[in-house]
Design a protein around this motif. Structure first.
Motif, PDB file in Angstrom:
ATOM      1  N   THR A 150       0.861  -1.218  -0.051  1.00  9.11           N
ATOM      2  CA  THR A 150      -0.048   0.192  -0.048  1.00  9.11           C
ATOM      3  C   THR A 150       0.749   1.169   0.094  1.00  9.11           C
ATOM      4  OG1 THR A 150      -0.132  -0.151   2.416  1.00  9.11           O
ATOM      5  CG2 THR A 150      -2.015  -1.018   1.234  1.00  9.11           C
ATOM      6  N   GLY A 152       1.400   3.241  -2.548  1.00 10.08           N
ATOM      7  CA  GLY A 152       0.736   4.308  -3.121  1.00 10.08           C
ATOM      8  C   GLY A 152       1.726   4.633  -4.381  1.00 10.08           C
ATOM      9  N   ASP A 172      -1.690   8.563  -2.330  1.00 17.55           N
ATOM     10  CA  ASP A 172      -1.191   8.788  -0.926  1.00 17.55           C
ATOM     11  C   ASP A 172      -0.917   7.036  -0.441  1.00 17.55           C
ATOM     12  OD1 ASP A 172      -1.032  11.492  -1.095  1.00 17.55           O
ATOM     13  OD2 ASP A 172      -2.604  11.582   0.579  1.00 17.55           O
ATOM     14  N   SER A 174      -1.232   4.210   1.750  1.00 15.93           N
ATOM     15  CA  SER A 174      -2.394   3.449   2.593  1.00 15.93           C
ATOM     16  C   SER A 174      -3.600   3.694   2.013  1.00 15.93           C
ATOM     17  CB  SER A 174      -2.432   3.948   4.018  1.00 15.93           C
ATOM     18  OG  SER A 174      -1.113   3.578   4.598  1.00 15.93           O
ATOM     19  N   THR A 175      -3.807   4.274   0.795  1.00 11.65           N
ATOM     20  CA  THR A 175      -5.037   4.569   0.336  1.00 11.65           C
ATOM     21  C   THR A 175      -5.274   3.663  -1.113  1.00 11.65           C
ATOM     22  OG1 THR A 175      -4.322   6.079  -1.132  1.00 11.65           O
ATOM     23  CG2 THR A 175      -5.052   6.903   0.921  1.00 11.65           C
ATOM     24  N   ARG A 176      -4.307   2.737  -1.334  1.00  7.14           N
ATOM     25  CA  ARG A 176      -4.471   2.020  -2.644  1.00  7.14           C
ATOM     26  C   ARG A 176      -3.521   0.953  -2.503  1.00  7.14           C
ATOM     27  NH1 ARG A 176      -1.700   2.010  -7.754  1.00  7.14           N
ATOM     28  NH2 ARG A 176      -2.790   1.764  -9.583  1.00  7.14           N
TER      29      ARG A 176
END
Length: 354
Positions: A150, A152, A172, A174-176
């Protein structure tokens, strides 16, 4: 009179129950092979009550699908060990991305020794500028982001390269979730934190402590592990026993539990570089699609896996005290870590004991 008879009846009932209740079957102790030599205890198909008639169809399928080796452990003992297509017990073969789990394990070892914390940013250990991201975005990336895929970082255009110019911002941290070779930066983190080379730290803290052989070989932008099939099985046995080899803790149980369970909310089928079966949904490499259901429907739901290119496999099934290793060429002449081969293979494995 009633007061005398009642206790007597109760006493006789308890004695009767005690005499009729069979002693529980003792649990077979988990076996660990010696650190040196070729000794390894075995168990027969018949002693397990498995179906001997299912063995040959399984082996025929494995050979047909370009396998080089296949090994099943139950409670640490070898039940099946077979080699195909010119391979033998002494042959080395590559783990490909199944070796990501070695890096995951080494990260846990370094953390328990106080050398790093997976929640700290990567740049704390290897300095800033290890990506081409703006500094404020790079500093969002933690070691845990590398463990969980994660980060990004852009995952498609740059292939396996991990030079700063190849590590571009996509989202960013932790978002993907996206499968990416950037996880190898954890090896640099460990080397810097330990003050040793990656190879030296790996050999002394993991390989030699559980009797593995093998070596890391640099291939393009990746460090790939090569070993015998039994060495791969030794690692699987260690992880199946929650990081403990006999009475020695190699990596602590809490970390192994974290590593082999869902690590983030985006891809439920992924831990710390381990694949997880039996979740309600999952992602696959090179895809942002969400697939519903278990990764390998025919396999046990509690199974977790080390999966590598060309169908290198370690399957660990806690409920069955089982570790399974498959090494070889791609089953279907494709380069995927996961394919229909897994599900069909599990049909054949299930036939052994169902």
């Amino acid at each position: 009179m009633y007061k005398i008879i009642c206790p007597l009846i109760i006493l006789l009932f308890c004695i009767s129950c005690s005499s009729e209740t069979p002693n529980p079957t003792p649990t077979e102790a988990l076996y660990f092979p010696p650190l040196t030599g070729t000794t390894w205890e075995t168990k027969t198909i018949s002693s397990l009550g498995w179906n001997q008639n299912a063995v040959q169809p399984l082996l025929d399928y494995l050979e047909l699908k370009h396998s080089k080796s296949f090994l099943i452990l139950v409670n640490g003992r070898i039940v099946l060990e077979n080699y195909f297509n010119g391979h033998d017990a002494n042959s080395l073969w590559y783990w490909a991305s199944a070796g990501k789990t070695l890096t995951s394990t080494m990260t846990g070892i370094a953390q328990q020794e106080g050398l790093l914390n997976i929640n700290n940013k990567v740049s704390q250990y290897i300095g800033t500028g290890w990506t081409s991201e703006p500094l404020e975005k790079e500093n969002l990336i933690t070691c845990k982001n590398l463990l969980t895929m994660t980060s990004g970082i852009e995952d498609i255009a740059n292939g396996d390269a991990v030079t700063p110019e190849s590590l571009q911002y996509k989202a960013d941290a932790s978002t993907r979730w996206a499968y990416h070779n950037v996880y190898v930066k954890l090896q640099d983190v460990i080397a810097q934190a330990s003050g040793q080379t990656w190879n030296t730290y790996f050999n002394t803290k993991l390989r030699d402590k559980i009797g593995m052989n093998g070596t890391w070989i640099q291939v393009d932008n990746n460090s790939v592990y090569w070993s015998t099939t039994r060495s791969m099985a030794r690692f699987g046995l260690l992880i199946s026993n929650k990081g403990k080899w006999e009475n020695t803790v190699i990596v602590n149980e809490n970390y192994i539990n974290e590593a082999t369970n869902t690590s983030q909310s985006i891809n439920l089928g992924y831990g710390y570089l381990w694949w997880l079966n039996g979740k309600s949904s999952y992602h696959l490499p090179q895809s942002q699609a969400v697939f519903q259901g278990s990764i390998i429907p025919n396999a046990p739901n509690d199974m977790f896996m080390a999966l590598g290119k060309n169908d290198q496999k370690i399957y660990i099934i806690p409920s069955k005290k089982m570790v399974i290793v498959r090494m070889g060429d791609a089953a279907d002449n494709v380069n995927l870590a996961l394919s229909d081969f897994d599900d069909v293979l599990w049909q054949k494995i299930n036939a052994l004991y169902q």
